[in-house]
Each structure stands twice: as structure tokens, then as C-alpha cells.
Design a protein around this motif. Structure first.
Motif, PDB file in Angstrom:
ATOM      1  N   ALA A 160       0.450   7.983 -37.256  1.00 12.04           N
ATOM      2  CA  ALA A 160       0.454   8.214 -35.813  1.00 12.04           C
ATOM      3  C   ALA A 160       1.158   9.524 -35.512  1.00 12.04           C
ATOM      4  CB  ALA A 160       1.146   7.067 -35.088  1.00 12.04           C
ATOM      5  N   ILE A 198       1.767   7.954 -27.887  1.00 10.12           N
ATOM      6  CA  ILE A 198       1.013   8.107 -29.136  1.00 10.12           C
ATOM      7  C   ILE A 198      -0.279   8.850 -28.808  1.00 10.12           C
ATOM      8  CG2 ILE A 198      -0.234   6.891 -30.971  1.00 10.12           C
ATOM      9  CD1 ILE A 198       1.797   4.631 -30.766  1.00 10.12           C
ATOM     10  N   GLU A 238      -3.848   8.265 -33.816  1.00  6.77           N
ATOM     11  CA  GLU A 238      -3.410   7.349 -34.871  1.00  6.77           C
ATOM     12  C   GLU A 238      -4.554   6.927 -35.782  1.00  6.77           C
ATOM     13  OE1 GLU A 238      -1.755   3.488 -33.668  1.00  6.77           O
ATOM     14  OE2 GLU A 238      -2.672   3.715 -31.701  1.00  6.77           O
TER      15      GLU A 238
END
Lengths: 350, 350
Positions: free
Chosen positions: A85, A77, A80
Motif C-alpha cells: 500500500a 491509502i 494498494e
């Protein structure tokens, strides 16, 4: 032309194939199960053909030297917010990236009511249905878009050179029974379907193809010679598919992925998850959905039609039958998979 | 057949018409401007025809006695989470409900990255494009769905009795220039377009209609006699429009609105707003979008085509021309609007 093979046999075969390419056992099993589940849903083009695609991709680079698929990459990730995200798959498998996307999106939707997760720099994930279905089975609504950067399948309206992939979308919704699932390309059909027609020397009912000079035809062979497919809506209403496909590209670019590009290789996805509990409430919705389905099915039938199904119902039936009687696999595909197994020194055969 | 009327004249005329029906001046002006902007974008079916529709609705009740449009109703947020809201329009005008939806959704998207607002129990909002465009002009992406509970325009796949409205969707995206806007019904065309064809005694190129017995035809007249239109994709690919339309209904039901229903009268909307800043970043996106548009436009042209436009470009040009040279209004529509003005005791005429 087709045979039925038990679900578990196919999963074990796929897992073994991927392990031979140094994919770790747990991941290989997960990927294999997703591919076989897609195959069980009734597709020959977006199911266990995946194994051949991945094996080929792991040995390949683009002309400019870009590594197409790094089997060791881990999805991360990279950005976010409360309801959003971006996952960078780092040119690894799409399956673990999508697993992370599903988890992340469902968690965030529970908090915000809705969430969106973009997955960029990934590999092919095959059928979108198997992912969206998982979301609906958890009681959420899902909209999943997918794009392949280098695909040249569809020409822009007025053009005769392809600048779009088939940019598919899948929508899945919980009901009182089998989820509603609609999985479609925004071209008139998928590229896999067109290649299948070329192989089988079939032609289309409508003029859904365009040759390289801009002539419309029902002959898919032109697709293999710099031709293209039309957008959903075909000759007269193709501006609608054009709009949907442009939106798909926009979602990818918005998330930091590359939109259709002549050189760069990547598969990118965009997942929206909606929690009905934050809106009108899940139970109220399921009740209304059941009333609506009954209303839809109460329509008088066209001549020769036995009954009305909602989108996804046929797929759910196909999966149930496949689980009992085995998964349908095209003979040609069985042969190719057995060849791949032999080349990799695997003893198993289908 | 058409004449061009200055934008401001049309806005003043529409405002006066609505004021004659006791709509307060500020709201009447806002509603009139939205309708004229839609008309300026090139539609005869979803523009200032709105005035006639609203005037008719304010005097009407359904057979079961339901008030169709309460001009004094105020839209209220009845449920919300960080990224979501449900607005109950309380059977009032759709315009103020949509204004509240746009504001709410953009605020929430800034915080969560994405937001979704459902508007239920509303009236007709006309062209979706004028709303989605406002979102894109603020730098966000918008997806706006709309549904009318009682519309019977399209039969389910395999059926011959309509159970769906045309369930339109509009997607709008910022670019470096005019926003990308794709505004379409998930039927093969809008109901307004079909009624226009019936009035003008035109027929379609393809067999996009079905008579009440289930026979396909290119004659729109069957639509007026319990027939229906086909879904986007037509006879052979209509399962795609079926899926899209089912998704539209699902979004409405999910938000607590009524899905297609034989008795209840309501218009329902669903708006998603996405903030690219929460994903790959707005500037990076606009740059990539500009590259993509150039890439799309670099396609060789089909014979006889002068250039490639992206979705929404033609609309933006139409609006600019209308602002300079006047807004195109069909003669028949001018006549009907003048009749309505006369009936309401208004001195103004178009």
C-alpha cells in the motif's frame, strides 16, 4: 542536568500543548503518548522534543510557500495490492499516517506472509523504535525506514556538499522476552545527536565530520557551517553507509515519494512487516531465537564488561525504569517546553 | 600480481572442473557463469574462488558426520503463501536454490507488490551482487541477506568470542542506466578480505580486529588465532553493525533456518523483491531516481576526487572492462585453480 518526570505528567503536558494548537484531543493524546514512550526509551533527541518541532512546523511555510504541516490533513491509502500500500499523509502529522500504515501492513502480512507500506508527504515521526516495537509485540518482524526530503546531513562519497539526510532504519523482532530492536541512522550518527554535541561543545572520538572544504574532523561545529557528517562506516568503510542510505532513498522514490530534494519539504517512511507464521512458524522461530540469544550471551567478555545485551534490551530496561521512577528529561529541554507552554497560554509547567 | 583472462575461457574452465566432480553440464555451466560474473565485477574473494570451495566441500563432512554438500540434491519449496516461500536446498548447491528463489520471488512480487523467499540448508553462493543485479535488471528492487551457520567471525558487543558470521546484505535498484548495487558485510569487512590481508601480511588503517583477549588491533593476524573482526561501525559505532547482523540472523531463523550454531553447517539466504509498479509506478520512479542521481553528482568534490559515483557504478564499469579485456584473476588464485585441475585429471590450464 536531567530530571525524572512521571510518564503520565509528560503525556498530559504534551496533549495539552497540542490541543492548544487545535489538534483534537484523541489524536493529541495518541501523539503525546508515542513521543513520551520514545523519550522513556532513552532518547533526548527523538522524544518529547517532538512537541516543539510540531508547534514550530504548524506555523511555517517553506521559502517557496509550501505549507509544512497541515494539522487537519487525514492520511489516505492511494494505491494498494495484496501485500502493498501507499499512504499519502497529505502533509499532515506522521503519527496517524503511521498508525494506518501499521494496521494495514500487519493485516496484509497475515495474508501474504510479507507486506510493505510506503508513507509519503508526511511530517516527522520522531523515534522509529516506538513504531517498530508495536509490530514486534504483535509477533511480526518489522523493518522501518525513514527519510526527510530536504535534510542535508551527509555528502555523497567523494563529495563535500550534503545530499543525503541521515536516513534511519529500525528493525524489530519478537523474542521470548523483550523484542530485539535496532534503531539507527545510516549516517555515523543522527543529526539530533550532532546538534546536541554542538550545543554541549563536545567533540567526537573519531573524525566523523567533514567541513565545507572537504577536510575530515572530529569537531561537530563544522556541521553548522555547511559541513556534513560521514556515512556509517566513517572515512574507510563509509561506502557501506552510502549504500544503505541510497537504498533508503530508493524505497521512498519507489513508493512515489520525493527523494532528497533541495526545495520540497516532506518526511517519508517505508515499513516492511513479516509474518513468521508464513515461513518457519512463530513458535519454532521464538525457540530458535532464544537458543541464539543464549549462544550470543555465552561469549567470554571483554575486560571491564559486565554482560552482553542483545540490541533493544537496554531500551526495554530504560522504559521499565522510566515507568517506575519517571522519564529522564534534559534540563534544557524542560526549559524550552515550559517556554512553549507559556507562549501558548497554558498554565501547566514541567 | 594479476592477469586478465577472457570471460569465456574462465567459464569453460569452471564448467570443466565441476563436471569432473560429476555435476551435470547444464548446472555446471550456470554455476560457472555466476562465479565468473562475480569475479568480473571485481572481487577476488567471492568470485571463481567458488570452484575451489565447492570442490573441497563435496569431499567433506563435519566432525559430527554431517554431509556438507550433496551435489545431487534438488531445491524444493516446502512452504508458501501469496507473497512468501521457503526453499529447502537440502544441503545441495546454492546456485539452483537461488535461481528458484529469484523466479519465485519475482512472480510473487508481481502479484503482491512485495515478496520474500527464504532459502535454508544451502551451500555458499559467493557474491550476492550477481543475484540481486538480475532482479534489478528485470525492473524490481532486491534486498538479499546471507548467513553461514557455523561462521565465527564477529563477537557480540562486549564479548570477545565470535558468535556471528559476517552476515552480508546486497541491495539492488533499477535506474535509467546501470542498477544501483550495494553489496556489503555487516561486519566491518568480509572474512574473505581479512584472510586476504593475512596472506598478504597487510594491516588495516583502523583497529577493526580484536584478539582473543579482547584487545583491539589493526593486525588481521589475530583473526587466525581465535580473534575476531568488529561489526560495521567499528569500536565506537559497532552497535549499528550488531543490529544489522542480528536482523540478518533473525530473517534466517524466521524462515526455519538455523541461526549461528557451533555445530550445524548450512548457508541460508533471504531475498526480498519489490515491484515499483505496485507502488508509485516504475516509470515515475526511474525518472525520480535519475533526478536524484544528478542531484547527488552535483555535489562539489573533495580535494583530489575526480567524480562521484553511485553504489554499483564502479562494478558495472569493471564488468564492461572485463568483458572486453578479460577478467582480472590474482596470480595465487590461478595457481590454486591449476593445481585443482591437475588433481582432477583435467588437461585445461588457466
Amino acid at each position: 542536568m536531567n530530571k525524572r518526570i512521571p510518564f503520565e505528567i509528560l503525556v498530559r503536558f504534551g496533549t495539552a500543548l497540542l490541543e492548544k494548537k487545535s489538534v483534537n484531543k484523541e489524536l493529541a493524546l495518541e501523539m503525546s503518548e508515542l513521543a513520551v514512550r520514545a523519550q522513556a526509551s532513552g532518547t533526548q533527541t527523538h522524544g518529547i522534543k517532538m512537541f516543539l518541532f510540531l508547534i514550530g512546523s504548524m506555523d511555517a511555510r517553506t521559502e517557496s510557500g509550501q505549507l509544512i504541516l497541515d494539522p487537519l490533513a487525514v492520511p489516505v491509502i492511494i494505491k494498494e495490492a495484496a501485500g502493498s500500500a501507499v499512504i499519502d499523509a497529505q502533509w499532515g502529522f506522521g503519527h496517524p499516517a503511521m498508525k494506518l500504515a501499521l494496521q494495514t501492513a500487519m493485516q496484509k502480512a497475515k495474508i501474504c506472509g510479507i507486506s510493505m507500506v510506503g508513507v509519503i508527504n508526511s511530517n516527522w515521526i520522531g523515534s522509529l523504535g516506538v513504531y517498530a516495537l508495536q509490530v514486534a509485540e504483535q509477533g511480526f518482524l518489522a523493518q522501518l525506514w525513514s527519510q526527510s526530503t530536504r535534510c542535508k546531513d551527509v555528502a555523497p562519497l567523494g563529495g563535500r556538499e550534503a545530499r543525503f539526510g541521515t536516513n534511519p532504519v529500525c528493525m524489530a523482532v519478537p523474542t521470548g522476552g523483550d523484542p530485539m530492536v535496532a534503531d539507527m541512522s545510516t549516517a555515523v550518527q543522527s543529526a539530533g545527536k550532532t546538534w546536541q554535541m554542538i550545543e554541549r561543545r563536545q567533540s567526537a572520538t573519531d573524525e566523523i565530520f567533514m567541513d565545507k572544504n572537504g577536510n575530515f574532523t572530529n569537531d561537530p561545529q563544522v556541521f553548522a557551517d555547511k559541513g556534513s557528517m560521514l556515512f556509517l562506516g566513517g572515512r574507510h568503510y563509509g561506502h557501506k553507509g552510502y549504500g544503505l542510505s541510497f537504498w533508503a532513498e530508493s524505497l521512498i522514490g519507489m513508493a512515489g515519494g520525493r527523494m532528497n530534494h533541495p526545495d520540497i519539504y516532506a518526511h517519508n517512511m517505508n515499513l516492511t512487516v513479516i509474518d513468521p507464521e508464513a515461513f518457519g512458524g512463530r513458535d519454532v522461530f521464538i525457540q530458535e531465537m532464544e537458543r541464539f540469544i543464549e549462544h550470543v550471551k555465552s561469549s567470554a567478555l571483554q575486560p571491564g564488561v559486565k554482560g552482553i545485551r542483545y540490541p533493544g534490551e537496554r531500551m526495554a530496561e530504560a522504559i521499565r525504569t522510566a515507568m517506575k521512577q519517571g522519564v529522564i528529561v534534559d534540563d534544557g529541554l524542560v526549559e524550552k517546553l515550559n517556554d512553549a507552554a507559556a507562549k501558548l497560554g497554558l498554565e501547566q509547567r514541567l
